[in-house]
Design an enzyme around this catalytic site. Sequence first.
Site, PDB file in Angstrom:
ATOM      1  N   GLY A  87       1.532  -2.332   5.616  1.00 56.42           N
ATOM      2  CA  GLY A  87       2.511  -2.188   4.548  1.00 56.42           C
ATOM      3  C   GLY A  87       2.224  -3.086   3.351  1.00 56.42           C
ATOM      4  N   GLU A  88       1.163  -3.859   3.412  1.00 61.13           N
ATOM      5  CA  GLU A  88       0.831  -4.741   2.282  1.00 61.13           C
ATOM      6  C   GLU A  88      -0.511  -4.297   1.678  1.00 61.13           C
ATOM      7  OE1 GLU A  88       1.715  -8.925   3.040  1.00 61.13           O
ATOM      8  OE2 GLU A  88       3.391  -8.372   4.322  1.00 61.13           O
ATOM      9  N   MET A  89      -1.616  -4.904   2.086  1.00 61.78           N
ATOM     10  CA  MET A  89      -2.891  -4.504   1.505  1.00 61.78           C
ATOM     11  C   MET A  89      -3.543  -3.365   2.307  1.00 61.78           C
ATOM     12  SD  MET A  89      -3.935  -8.374   0.356  1.00 61.78           S
ATOM     13  CE  MET A  89      -5.441  -8.119  -0.584  1.00 61.78           C
ATOM     14  N   ASP A 125       0.839  -1.204   0.000  1.00 63.61           N
ATOM     15  CA  ASP A 125       0.000   0.000   0.000  1.00 63.61           C
ATOM     16  C   ASP A 125       0.875   1.256   0.000  1.00 63.61           C
ATOM     17  OD1 ASP A 125      -2.771   1.006   0.193  1.00 63.61           O
ATOM     18  OD2 ASP A 125      -2.093   1.827   2.107  1.00 63.61           O
TER      19      ASP A 125
END
Lengths: 332, 332
Positions: B124-126, B82
């Site tokens: 920090g991902e989705m 993200d």
Amino acid sequence: MRKILLSIAVFGLMSVSAAAQADPGDFIEPIMPPQSINLGMVDLGKKLYFDPRLSKSGFISCNSCHNLSMGGTDNLPTSIGDKWNQGPINAPTVLNSSLNLAQFWDGRAADLKAQAGGPIANPGEMGFTHTLAIGVLESIPAYVREFKQVFGKDKIDIDQVTLAIAEFEKTLVTPNSRFDEYLLGKKDALSADEMAGYQLFEESGCVACHNGAAIGGNSFQKMGVVEPYKTKSSADGRVAVTGKDADRFNFKVPTLRNVEMTYPYFHDGAANTLPEAVDTMARVQLGKKFTREENTKIVAFLKTLTGDQPNFTLPILPPSSDTTPRPTPFSK
Amino acid sequence: MRKILLSIAVFGLMSVSAAAQADPGDFIEPIMPPQSINLGMVDLGKKLYFDPRLSKSGFISCNSCHNLSMGGTDNLPTSIGDKWNQGPINAPTVLNSSLNLAQFWDGRAADLKAQAGGPIANPGEMGFTHTLAIGVLESIPAYVREFKQVFGKDKIDIDQVTLAIAEFEKTLVTPNSRFDEYLLGKKDALSADEMAGYQLFEESGCVACHNGAAIGGNSFQKMGVVEPYKTKSSADGRVAVTGKDADRFNFKVPTLRNVEMTYPYFHDGAANTLPEAVDTMARVQLGKKFTREENTKIVAFLKTLTGDQPNFTLPILPPSSDTTPRPTPFSK
């Protein structure tokens, strides 16, 4: 209004009221399956369409913003590009884009081939260069063989890349919507409300711009004919291409095919829902206010325009070789 | 070295030299097609796997970083999350991940279901939350119907989401590699060089950790047994899960299935090519230096481990409804 009347005139010298009584086939044609397709080129183009190695980051492919699982769009008001750049305009659907009179909202690309090279080299989209993209492809033996098989040349060039992507995109038409079944003779394909919505769509003048096989895509029109369209977008429209002030805020009329899947709407992606989009169009383009019931019927009609979605096996991309330049998502 | 010997001991009480003479089936087994699969759950899980609406931005799906066109990885040293966040570790392949003893490099998830919820809610991902993701799914009528059909309940919950994704992932095995053909009796499936590479792989001790059906994935081992592994990564390995200092820099041994497609290599993605990865492994894990010829043969063997890649039709995602919360890619 002049533009709408002109457009109607072009489309058969009929007035809006005449249009309402005409055979629907006069204004909207069913989508036909693609013809004269080069299948080898399609297979190659499909891989390229899904290959994020055509971007600087190795993360963004054509399919990232024109997602074939989602109506050929990203379903975002404006797209996300390299380094999470916020794009300036709504990503138009790639579905049925071969039917457009030109590509991009302002028509700056004459055809799909001319369009395909744009995002690759746009710093805010895929952020790469054509030269670097070709370098990546040339380093991948399976691509080298496939390009040679398809194009019969020893070197890959950007023309081959964009031609293959465009050939694949030509296959992305969506026939067999319920409305097309109706046009092709199945008179009970639409419910009474959907038929009523279609009548309203015709009689109210929507069909003046949204006509042809794509129900749009075949003319540039001013956004805000009757009333200025208020937007935060800085996009100027077709004036950016022609330099003519008369083309300011003129945009390519978007296709209404699969419109249920291609939200949010307008060049700024400001309308989240179909009822909202229909309401705004009626107000700024036609000077009309539909009742809630009328709006519901038009939306019901619009949802009959969803056709066969892309139906193919997920492509498997040939792996990079030891000499393939690696993506650089976090460098300048 | 103790860990390697221990691992060998576990794997049949044989020494490395005995291993070299053993039937290959003792160390590496062919991959079998998945059994006891719930097809309705697989179809639902496939859609969810490709659906970026499970992310805050509406742009990142499971397939973004575990791309099934690209060996189930993103082919980047560390992933993009993200807002273009740079992830801390290399995205492991999802292919054959059902064969792993646990998920993530440090094994912090016991199984695929436990893993699937992690990235959705990782900022920090989705970058989403499970509650918001469920809210999105509950607002999409076609998903509501499909969940009800598959799970027989009136409400969607995160357990159903992760169970469906895991069920889909169980189908992502890659049988029928040339090496599996060899194991299953086709004795001429491998070239002389590939066979020689396989012999080197066994005799040199690689097989001590890279064994079983996934040729890895079934133990945690120290990265840097003989010589410290130098890295810029701050990942600590399994100590983060167990709290035991002995587990520092212990990572799950990655599968070597489809390793030709899953570059770059190691938990930090520091090795771009197979020759480099083999060289580093020999040095830091085995205290060996392969000749260039030996390295080439081992790499040739490793390339025989590419099996059938995922083979299914691109899923079409059900459109959002008027009440579906919209993605917020550019807000905090």
